[in-house]
Design a protein around this motif. Sequence first.
Motif, PDB file in Angstrom:
ATOM      1  N   LEU B 306      50.846  91.130  39.189  1.00 26.32           N
ATOM      2  CA  LEU B 306      49.733  90.818  40.083  1.00 26.32           C
ATOM      3  C   LEU B 306      49.530  91.890  41.139  1.00 26.32           C
ATOM      4  O   LEU B 306      50.470  92.539  41.574  1.00 26.32           O
ATOM      5  CB  LEU B 306      49.919  89.447  40.734  1.00 26.32           C
ATOM      6  CG  LEU B 306      50.973  89.220  41.799  1.00 26.32           C
ATOM      7  CD1 LEU B 306      50.416  89.523  43.173  1.00 26.32           C
ATOM      8  CD2 LEU B 306      51.438  87.783  41.753  1.00 26.32           C
ATOM      9  N   VAL B 307      48.276  92.064  41.501  1.00 22.46           N
ATOM     10  CA  VAL B 307      47.922  92.997  42.571  1.00 22.46           C
ATOM     11  C   VAL B 307      47.000  92.248  43.531  1.00 22.46           C
ATOM     12  O   VAL B 307      45.964  91.738  43.126  1.00 22.46           O
ATOM     13  CB  VAL B 307      47.180  94.238  42.022  1.00 22.46           C
ATOM     14  CG1 VAL B 307      46.813  95.170  43.162  1.00 22.46           C
ATOM     15  CG2 VAL B 307      48.020  94.964  40.992  1.00 22.46           C
ATOM     16  N   THR B 308      47.420  92.128  44.770  1.00 25.80           N
ATOM     17  CA  THR B 308      46.571  91.501  45.782  1.00 25.80           C
ATOM     18  C   THR B 308      46.109  92.601  46.718  1.00 25.80           C
ATOM     19  O   THR B 308      46.921  93.236  47.374  1.00 25.80           O
ATOM     20  CB  THR B 308      47.357  90.444  46.579  1.00 25.80           C
ATOM     21  OG1 THR B 308      47.974  89.565  45.652  1.00 25.80           O
ATOM     22  CG2 THR B 308      46.450  89.657  47.484  1.00 25.80           C
ATOM     23  N   ASP B 309      44.828  92.811  46.738  1.00 18.30           N
ATOM     24  CA  ASP B 309      44.286  93.929  47.511  1.00 18.30           C
ATOM     25  C   ASP B 309      43.603  93.401  48.767  1.00 18.30           C
ATOM     26  O   ASP B 309      42.521  92.821  48.710  1.00 18.30           O
ATOM     27  CB  ASP B 309      43.298  94.695  46.612  1.00 18.30           C
ATOM     28  CG  ASP B 309      42.780  95.956  47.290  1.00 18.30           C
ATOM     29  OD1 ASP B 309      43.149  96.194  48.454  1.00 18.30           O
ATOM     30  OD2 ASP B 309      42.006  96.680  46.648  1.00 18.30           O
ATOM     31  N   HIS B 310      44.262  93.611  49.907  1.00 24.53           N
ATOM     32  CA  HIS B 310      43.651  93.224  51.178  1.00 24.53           C
ATOM     33  C   HIS B 310      42.752  94.370  51.623  1.00 24.53           C
ATOM     34  O   HIS B 310      43.207  95.317  52.249  1.00 24.53           O
ATOM     35  CB  HIS B 310      44.727  92.957  52.229  1.00 24.53           C
ATOM     36  CG  HIS B 310      45.427  91.647  52.047  1.00 24.53           C
ATOM     37  ND1 HIS B 310      45.047  90.511  52.695  1.00 24.53           N
ATOM     38  CD2 HIS B 310      46.463  91.290  51.261  1.00 24.53           C
ATOM     39  CE1 HIS B 310      45.830  89.513  52.338  1.00 24.53           C
ATOM     40  NE2 HIS B 310      46.708  89.958  51.467  1.00 24.53           N
ATOM     41  N   GLN B 334      56.051  91.516  38.378  1.00 24.63           N
ATOM     42  CA  GLN B 334      55.679  92.720  39.120  1.00 24.63           C
ATOM     43  C   GLN B 334      54.544  92.347  40.047  1.00 24.63           C
ATOM     44  O   GLN B 334      53.453  92.052  39.590  1.00 24.63           O
ATOM     45  CB  GLN B 334      55.180  93.808  38.182  1.00 24.63           C
ATOM     46  CG  GLN B 334      56.198  94.320  37.213  1.00 24.63           C
ATOM     47  CD  GLN B 334      55.664  95.551  36.499  1.00 24.63           C
ATOM     48  OE1 GLN B 334      55.656  96.641  37.022  1.00 24.63           O
ATOM     49  NE2 GLN B 334      55.180  95.358  35.291  1.00 24.63           N
ATOM     50  N   GLY B 335      54.811  92.321  41.325  1.00 23.72           N
ATOM     51  CA  GLY B 335      53.766  91.932  42.265  1.00 23.72           C
ATOM     52  C   GLY B 335      53.544  93.027  43.263  1.00 23.72           C
ATOM     53  O   GLY B 335      54.468  93.726  43.643  1.00 23.72           O
ATOM     54  N   LYS B 336      52.316  93.180  43.680  1.00 25.52           N
ATOM     55  CA  LYS B 336      52.031  94.243  44.636  1.00 25.52           C
ATOM     56  C   LYS B 336      51.024  93.733  45.652  1.00 25.52           C
ATOM     57  O   LYS B 336      49.976  93.207  45.276  1.00 25.52           O
ATOM     58  CB  LYS B 336      51.460  95.430  43.874  1.00 25.52           C
ATOM     59  CG  LYS B 336      51.259  96.670  44.698  1.00 25.52           C
ATOM     60  CD  LYS B 336      50.782  97.751  43.748  1.00 25.52           C
ATOM     61  CE  LYS B 336      50.785  99.122  44.363  1.00 25.52           C
ATOM     62  NZ  LYS B 336      50.391 100.123  43.385  1.00 25.52           N
ATOM     63  N   ILE B 337      51.360  93.871  46.912  1.00 26.35           N
ATOM     64  CA  ILE B 337      50.394  93.559  47.963  1.00 26.35           C
ATOM     65  C   ILE B 337      49.951  94.893  48.556  1.00 26.35           C
ATOM     66  O   ILE B 337      50.775  95.680  48.994  1.00 26.35           O
ATOM     67  CB  ILE B 337      51.024  92.694  49.076  1.00 26.35           C
ATOM     68  CG1 ILE B 337      51.510  91.354  48.514  1.00 26.35           C
ATOM     69  CG2 ILE B 337      50.036  92.473  50.211  1.00 26.35           C
ATOM     70  CD1 ILE B 337      52.147  90.443  49.552  1.00 26.35           C
ATOM     71  N   ILE B 338      48.653  95.118  48.522  1.00 28.78           N
ATOM     72  CA  ILE B 338      48.120  96.340  49.124  1.00 28.78           C
ATOM     73  C   ILE B 338      47.386  95.949  50.403  1.00 28.78           C
ATOM     74  O   ILE B 338      46.575  95.027  50.389  1.00 28.78           O
ATOM     75  CB  ILE B 338      47.127  97.060  48.187  1.00 28.78           C
ATOM     76  CG1 ILE B 338      47.794  97.363  46.849  1.00 28.78           C
ATOM     77  CG2 ILE B 338      46.589  98.330  48.823  1.00 28.78           C
ATOM     78  CD1 ILE B 338      46.850  97.912  45.809  1.00 28.78           C
ATOM     79  N   VAL B 339      47.685  96.622  51.495  1.00 28.44           N
ATOM     80  CA  VAL B 339      46.948  96.386  52.737  1.00 28.44           C
ATOM     81  C   VAL B 339      46.238  97.689  53.084  1.00 28.44           C
ATOM     82  O   VAL B 339      46.869  98.689  53.406  1.00 28.44           O
ATOM     83  CB  VAL B 339      47.896  95.955  53.875  1.00 28.44           C
ATOM     84  CG1 VAL B 339      47.103  95.718  55.153  1.00 28.44           C
ATOM     85  CG2 VAL B 339      48.660  94.701  53.491  1.00 28.44           C
ATOM     86  N   GLN B 340      44.920  97.671  52.976  1.00 30.10           N
ATOM     87  CA  GLN B 340      44.129  98.873  53.240  1.00 30.10           C
ATOM     88  C   GLN B 340      44.126  99.195  54.730  1.00 30.10           C
ATOM     89  O   GLN B 340      44.374  98.308  55.551  1.00 30.10           O
ATOM     90  CB  GLN B 340      42.688  98.676  52.752  1.00 30.10           C
ATOM     91  CG  GLN B 340      42.573  98.256  51.295  1.00 30.10           C
ATOM     92  CD  GLN B 340      42.770  99.404  50.326  1.00 30.10           C
ATOM     93  OE1 GLN B 340      43.054 100.523  50.742  1.00 30.10           O
ATOM     94  NE2 GLN B 340      42.633  99.143  49.032  1.00 30.10           N
ATOM     95  N   PRO B 341      43.837 100.445  55.098  1.00 25.06           N
ATOM     96  CA  PRO B 341      43.903 100.826  56.515  1.00 25.06           C
ATOM     97  C   PRO B 341      43.104  99.915  57.456  1.00 25.06           C
ATOM     98  O   PRO B 341      43.526  99.674  58.573  1.00 25.06           O
ATOM     99  CB  PRO B 341      43.343 102.252  56.524  1.00 25.06           C
ATOM    100  CG  PRO B 341      43.615 102.770  55.167  1.00 25.06           C
ATOM    101  CD  PRO B 341      43.537 101.600  54.238  1.00 25.06           C
ATOM    102  N   ILE B 342      41.977  99.408  56.982  1.00 20.24           N
ATOM    103  CA  ILE B 342      41.178  98.593  57.914  1.00 20.24           C
ATOM    104  C   ILE B 342      41.635  97.134  57.942  1.00 20.24           C
ATOM    105  O   ILE B 342      41.192  96.358  58.767  1.00 20.24           O
ATOM    106  CB  ILE B 342      39.670  98.629  57.569  1.00 20.24           C
ATOM    107  CG1 ILE B 342      39.418  98.033  56.179  1.00 20.24           C
ATOM    108  CG2 ILE B 342      39.097 100.013  57.697  1.00 20.24           C
ATOM    109  CD1 ILE B 342      38.015  97.476  56.047  1.00 20.24           C
ATOM    110  N   ALA B 343      42.516  96.748  57.058  1.00 22.23           N
ATOM    111  CA  ALA B 343      42.855  95.326  56.912  1.00 22.23           C
ATOM    112  C   ALA B 343      43.873  94.859  57.943  1.00 22.23           C
ATOM    113  O   ALA B 343      44.954  94.376  57.597  1.00 22.23           O
ATOM    114  CB  ALA B 343      43.336  95.049  55.496  1.00 22.23           C
ATOM    115  N   GLN B 344      43.530  95.002  59.224  1.00 20.14           N
ATOM    116  CA  GLN B 344      44.427  94.531  60.280  1.00 20.14           C
ATOM    117  C   GLN B 344      44.531  93.018  60.233  1.00 20.14           C
ATOM    118  O   GLN B 344      43.671  92.343  59.693  1.00 20.14           O
ATOM    119  CB  GLN B 344      43.902  94.979  61.647  1.00 20.14           C
ATOM    120  CG  GLN B 344      43.812  96.491  61.828  1.00 20.14           C
ATOM    121  CD  GLN B 344      45.176  97.188  61.865  1.00 20.14           C
ATOM    122  OE1 GLN B 344      46.218  96.542  61.792  1.00 20.14           O
ATOM    123  NE2 GLN B 344      45.178  98.504  61.966  1.00 20.14           N
TER     124      GLN B 344
END
Lengths: 490, 448
Positions: B306-310, B334-344
């Motif tokens: 899984l990929v969770t894209d914030h 396999q899990g992935k949390i992505i926090v993008q630069p703006i995703a405060q």
Amino acid sequence: MPAVQETVEQVRAIDVDQYKYGFSTEIEMELAPKGLSEDIVRYISARKNEPAWMLEWRLDAYRRWLTMREPEWARVDYPQIDFQDMYYYAAPKSNAAPQSLDEIDPAILETYKKLGIPLREQEILAGVAPEKRIAVDAVFDSVSVVTTFKEELRKSGVIFCSISEALQEHPELVRQYIGSVVPTTDNFYATLNAAVFSDGSFVYIPPDVRCPMELSTYFRINEQKTGQFERTLIIADKGSYVSYLEGCTAPMRDENQLHAAVVELIAHDDAEIKYSTVQNWFPGDAEGKGGIYNFVTKRGDCRGARSKISWTQVETGSAITWKYPSCILRGDDSQGEFYSIAVSNGAQQVDSGTKMIHLGKNTRSRIISKGISAGRSQNTYRGLVSAHRRATNAKNFTNCDSLLIGNACGAHTVPYIESKTASAVFEHEATTSKVSEDQMFYCMQRGLTQEEAIALIVNGFVKDVLQQLPMEFMVEAQKLIAISLEGSVG
Amino acid sequence: MNAITPIRTPAEQALIGAFGALRDTGPAGAALEGLRIDGFSRFEASGLPHRRVEEWKYTDLRAMMREAKPLAGAPDASALLAAKVAVGRLPRVGGSRIVMVDGFHAPDLADGGSLPEGVTVSGLAEAMARRPDVAALLAGQPATRGNTAFALNNAFLTDGLLIEVAPGTEVGHALDLVSITSDGAPRLVTARVVVVVGAGASAGIVETHVGPAGVDYQKNVVMQVVVRDGATFEHGRRQIEGDQALHLSTLEATVGAEAHFDSLTLTTGAAVSRSQLFVRFAGEHSDVTLRGVTMLKGRQHADTALVTDHAVPNCQSRETFKHILDGEAHGVFQGKIIVQPIAQKTDGRMMSQTIMLAEGPSMDNKPELEIFADDVACAHGCTCGELDADLMFYLKARGIPHKEAEALLVEAFAREAIEDFGGGPLAVVEELREAMLASVTEWMRART
């Protein structure tokens, strides 16, 4: 949030003058011709007067290296390295087998003095209590210039010398162990190291001996356009104990310099090796210009039953760090530990972590990793914990935390947890957070300045790791962290 | 990278051949042709993923998919009849039942009365020809587009379903979507469902994937979900495929502002399966919960990736996955949390836990965090081990037999992921939770 913006600006304003080890030493050097070829490998081997088998071993590694490709999987980004555009051997000219410190070029001695590394045994003896003595192997570019307390160590049977010397005096030991933990086929940089390594430290602790003092190696890159390729081999025989420290610095230069080291540790039955590193290579300037590429392979083999290997590292330097000190837990009931603090600032890139490979029964491992990123840096923890089918009752606890300061940096966690046996118990936890405003408020309300407050919080955050460092390093490491984070607060 | 011409495996050759044959016959759904060509060219460039491809590190499809089965055609009358009987045996979880046979919509097999008001179901190819906005829905997120299973689904797509919930509609009961593969010669089934939950609407779907035992069919399903602003979508999934099947599934969700998305997957079937979840936050103040219970025995292999894209600030995600492994099964998370630069102000938590019931199984975990914003709270945890000996002792000391004690503990373990599923207005959620817990109990009982 305005504070965050301020933080970013302050971090940007960080100047390179904070790197206080950035001076260079003017000294006449002997350099091998630039570039890499079989001739260079032969040249290095000949300079060291190595036995024929060693040359063959190097050439074999070199030929293999030619067929290998640079690894691309790490989260680091750098321009292609031109392996032909650097020197693989650089030695101070005056260093033709000095018999005593007096024969060493005073410029080198001055360098180590400036770095705060004691090389004169008398001076150390005069000032410090006996139990605080540290034996030092000082490596300057490609060669070891001096090793202190050799005689005294010899009395207890401990061999502590440069690896070139070990090849002359104890070739059978070197031949038996070199490449047995990190084989020449291991990876691109380890293979390159096997072909061209120039010096490093060699330690052998005989059975049932507790090494009477801390051993340490101090690595200094000085010459321009050189790569440093050192190889460290530590063997703790049955029932022995050794604590080993490693420190590194380099001058500030605009170019990137390559440091590709290999460290092999072997612990036999009931032996224990404690390996601590304070890595403070030049990190490059705020724009990411210059700095050391630190591509290092470090691995310990808990070969005997009940053996223990413990890695502690404080990483603040290097433009790029690519390093995974690992433990192969082969012996039953063996233990591996990894404590790490990685601080990145400016444009630094860190991809570091560990591997704990459980092969024996009842093996235990513990990983505590703290990453702190500030500026525009990227800090990645990458780790593997695996249990083989036979590794019954293996236990691992992993804790990797990241702290971000400013919103232009990144913190990443890439753990691999592979279990092939039901009775293995693996626990992994990771968190990422920002220095909490509540904590800051609490500290500042009690009269701490913002900088003091953040230093306090950060030190609390990394305390678990710092406690593992030998006392002498702990103070130093605390200072290093303060330096790396100075100005990071809004 | 040097251009290396890979040696094609028999499965890859068969897939390339199948695409050529499909193109020559001028398949149905001309509107989907662009998608097919794009998917095929992506597959042709990458080939089947293998262990050197990081996302597929633990599921070496190149080795596991030795051959590619012939593409499934539209089911004939006898296949439909057989499917009807088989589907009839499945207890309905939810309201109206929609049936897909071999990846094709079988409206005649629908059950449970007419569709709820505000819900429409149409053919994908037909909808695409009629409405230009459908193409954008089908194209997928960047992360999904680079995925080989998704590319293959595109390459062999001839039709699918578009399920739409009108804005503001509150659908009381979830739709019961059954995707069945017919008995007989093994084939490769490609199915696609697109769900659009309109702004402010609330709805749910329960997917059930079934097929014949003893047949090594292959199935590649994709569900793309768009949860518009303020909407609630609850998604249940039961993967109870036949024991020889190869099952690839991709769930892609795009979640708007102030929306809720909750998904629960139960995996017990197939010899080899991989469940991929790609979730992307497209609006602020939304929350997503992904859960899964995987129970494997024998030599089964199941992978959850899984990929969770914030991609926006102020969102919350929770991932809870449980694996229960027996025999010599192989579980992968396999899990992935992505926090993008703006995703405060992102709040992300991921947990993967495994219990091994025998000495033989293996489990590979890779819970990953990729964080580019500083004011966030993200955590992941992972545990792996056998049943707690103390707890077992406690239960057995109270006279509970070994097997029952095991079942009790495993149920409690699985319940953590299942019990607070939903929370929205759907009546069906309770039913689904019970059905899933019953499956867990049944699975434990069937252990030998």
